[in-house]
Enzyme design. Structure first.
Site, PDB file in Angstrom:
ATOM      1  CE1 TYR A  89      -3.852   2.152   0.718  1.00 60.12           C
ATOM      2  CE2 TYR A  89      -2.730   3.035   2.488  1.00 60.12           C
ATOM      3  CZ  TYR A  89      -3.758   3.110   1.636  1.00 60.12           C
ATOM      4  OH  TYR A  89      -4.739   4.182   1.682  1.00 60.12           O
TER       5      TYR A  89
ATOM      6  CE  LYS B 151      -3.624   4.990  -1.566  1.00 62.49           C
ATOM      7  NZ  LYS B 151      -4.604   5.518  -2.484  1.00 62.49           N
TER       8      LYS B 151
HETATM    9  P1  NAP Z   1     -13.214   2.416   1.298  1.00 63.27           P
HETATM   10  O1  NAP Z   1     -14.186   2.970   2.069  1.00 63.27           O
HETATM   11  O2  NAP Z   1     -12.585   1.052   1.261  1.00 63.27           O
HETATM   12  O3  NAP Z   1     -13.761   2.642  -0.388  1.00 63.27           O
HETATM   13  C1  NAP Z   1     -12.696   2.313  -1.239  1.00 63.27           C
HETATM   14  C2  NAP Z   1     -13.506   2.757  -2.997  1.00 63.27           C
HETATM   15  O4  NAP Z   1     -12.407   2.479  -3.914  1.00 63.27           O
HETATM   16  C3  NAP Z   1     -14.788   2.037  -3.068  1.00 63.27           C
HETATM   17  O5  NAP Z   1     -15.367   3.105  -3.663  1.00 63.27           O
HETATM   18  C4  NAP Z   1     -14.517   1.113  -4.019  1.00 63.27           C
HETATM   19  O6  NAP Z   1     -15.238   0.878  -5.109  1.00 63.27           O
HETATM   20  C5  NAP Z   1     -13.210   1.519  -4.953  1.00 63.27           C
HETATM   21  N1  NAP Z   1     -12.411   0.857  -5.508  1.00 63.27           N
HETATM   22  C6  NAP Z   1     -11.825  -0.257  -5.052  1.00 63.27           C
HETATM   23  N2  NAP Z   1     -11.212  -0.967  -5.967  1.00 63.27           N
HETATM   24  C7  NAP Z   1     -11.556  -0.449  -7.205  1.00 63.27           C
HETATM   25  C8  NAP Z   1     -11.159  -0.794  -8.624  1.00 63.27           C
HETATM   26  N3  NAP Z   1     -10.480  -1.673  -8.925  1.00 63.27           N
HETATM   27  N4  NAP Z   1     -12.071   0.156  -9.492  1.00 63.27           N
HETATM   28  C9  NAP Z   1     -13.133   0.904  -9.118  1.00 63.27           C
HETATM   29  N5  NAP Z   1     -12.984   1.398  -7.784  1.00 63.27           N
HETATM   30  C10 NAP Z   1     -12.580   0.417  -7.012  1.00 63.27           C
HETATM   31  O7  NAP Z   1     -11.858   3.436   1.397  1.00 63.27           O
HETATM   32  P2  NAP Z   1     -11.565   4.904   1.731  1.00 63.27           P
HETATM   33  O8  NAP Z   1     -11.402   5.094   2.966  1.00 63.27           O
HETATM   34  O9  NAP Z   1     -12.884   5.668   1.101  1.00 63.27           O
HETATM   35  O10 NAP Z   1     -10.594   5.477   0.668  1.00 63.27           O
HETATM   36  C11 NAP Z   1     -10.584   6.003  -0.583  1.00 63.27           C
HETATM   37  C12 NAP Z   1      -9.192   6.387  -0.914  1.00 63.27           C
HETATM   38  O11 NAP Z   1      -8.426   7.113   0.011  1.00 63.27           O
HETATM   39  C13 NAP Z   1      -8.332   5.130  -1.254  1.00 63.27           C
HETATM   40  O12 NAP Z   1      -7.446   5.325  -2.220  1.00 63.27           O
HETATM   41  C14 NAP Z   1      -7.612   5.023   0.066  1.00 63.27           C
HETATM   42  O13 NAP Z   1      -6.494   4.361  -0.249  1.00 63.27           O
HETATM   43  C15 NAP Z   1      -7.271   6.367   0.354  1.00 63.27           C
HETATM   44  N6  NAP Z   1      -6.946   6.705   1.854  1.00 63.27           N
HETATM   45  C16 NAP Z   1      -7.987   6.462   2.897  1.00 63.27           C
HETATM   46  C17 NAP Z   1      -7.607   6.602   4.270  1.00 63.27           C
HETATM   47  C18 NAP Z   1      -8.482   6.263   5.305  1.00 63.27           C
HETATM   48  O14 NAP Z   1      -8.149   6.238   6.419  1.00 63.27           O
HETATM   49  N7  NAP Z   1      -9.615   5.920   5.027  1.00 63.27           N
HETATM   50  C19 NAP Z   1      -6.076   7.038   4.607  1.00 63.27           C
HETATM   51  C20 NAP Z   1      -5.279   7.244   3.340  1.00 63.27           C
HETATM   52  C21 NAP Z   1      -5.891   7.063   2.138  1.00 63.27           C
HETATM   53  P3  NAP Z   1     -16.505  -0.393  -4.997  1.00 63.27           P
HETATM   54  O15 NAP Z   1     -16.905  -0.637  -3.442  1.00 63.27           O
HETATM   55  O16 NAP Z   1     -17.420  -0.081  -6.044  1.00 63.27           O
HETATM   56  O17 NAP Z   1     -15.679  -1.649  -5.518  1.00 63.27           O
END
Ligand code: NAP
Length: 246
Positions: free
Chosen positions: A154, A158
């Site tokens: 990861y 990133k």
């Molecule tokens: P999440 O709730 O797990 O949601 C992940 C999203 O990514 C879902 O909408 C999912 O779509 C989509 N996704 C995954 N694989 C995909 C693919 N192959 N094609 C298209 N869509 C895909 O995660 P989140 O926390 O909202 O995170 C969103 C972003 O922020 C990510 O890039 C994550 O790495 C980053 N981030 C999050 C955090 C945190 O603390 N939450 C911290 C740092 C960075 P489906 O459900 O439709 O499959």
């Protein structure tokens, strides 16, 4: 503020992507709500946007799959003729200590988080360059800035997104296209909700502000980078993390 603009937000059916889609739409953009598995939830996001008087459309595509991406981008350009704002938000985790990490889990994370953004940016590059304007916003992570034990795949994906952001920013700068990254810290979504309580407690201790962030905190930064207040900013990484990366 964004009226007349077309935005594509990947992974916008839930979590941070959903909040970004709602925020851009609330500010006037027509939003393409990309999803992979969450069809009903993406349609619900479209419904919420339309109910509030905005415009949106849900489109399925696995961003890791080049052919899938190509089909979605062709459909978008056929219908809307352009994309002004591209938010590469889709992301997954497959955490494990490096010694136990399978090649499959390494590849899956790199393919979605990093190659997915490469696909969308490359497939939209001709359109962006022709329009001589645009905003590309890549959702990285504080893990990509600092590294994180148990997240070699990861963190690499990133950190790779940061390199991609800076390189494309240099390539596109003379055409008025801004490319930036947002590095969220520890944000309340399903991604972090899946973690054990003691892990969440320890992670929260590493946040100088002493609390997890909300999806809204990220969406507000994306809104700033999508609008014209940020027209002279490119190639930057904005940590939205309560001070984690200080
Ligand atoms: P999440 O709730 O797990 O949601 C992940 C999203 O990514 C879902 O909408 C999912 O779509 C989509 N996704 C995954 N694989 C995909 C693919 N192959 N094609 C298209 N869509 C895909 O995660 P989140 O926390 O909202 O995170 C969103 C972003 O922020 C990510 O890039 C994550 O790495 C980053 N981030 C999050 C955090 C945190 O603390 N939450 C911290 C740092 C960075 P489906 O459900 O439709 O499959």
């Amino acid at each position: 503020m964004l009226s007349g603009k077309v935005a594509l937000v990947t992974g916008a059916g839930r979590g941070i992507g959903k909040e970004i889609a709602l925020t851009l739409a609330k500010n006037g953009a027509t939003v393409i709500v990309n999803y992979n598995g969450s069809k009903e939830r993406a349609e619900e996001v479209v419904h919420l946007i339309e109910e509030a008087g905005g415009a949106a459309k849900a489109m399925r595509c696995n961003v890791a799959d080049a052919a899938d991406c190509d089909a979605m981008i062709k459909e978008i350009l056929g219908e809307y003729k352009k994309v002004d704002i591209l938010v590469n938000n889709a992301g997954i985790t497959r955490d494990n200590l490096l010694m136990r990490m399978s090649e499959e889990d390494f590849d899956a994370v790199l393919d979605t988080n990093l190659k997915g953004a490469f696909h969308t940016i490359q497939m939209l590059s001709r359109s962006f360059l022709k329009n001589r304007s645009g905003k590309i916003i890549n959702i990285s992570s504080v893990s990509g800035v600092l590294g994180n034990a148990g997240q070699a795949n990861y963190s690499a994906s990133k950190a790779g997104l940061i390199g991609l952001t800076k390189s494309v920013a240099r390539e596109f700068a003379s055409r008025g296209i801004c490319v930036n990254a947002v590095a969220p810290g520890f944000i309340k979504t399903e991604m972090t909700g899946a973690m054990a309580e003691d892990v969440i407690e320890n992670a929260t201790k590493a946040i100088p502000m002493g609390r997890m962030g909300e999806a809204k905190d990220i969406a507000e930064m994306v809104l700033f980078l999508a609008g014209n207040q940020s027209d002279y900013i490119t190639g930057q990484v904005f940590c939205v993390d309560g001070g984690m990366a200080i």
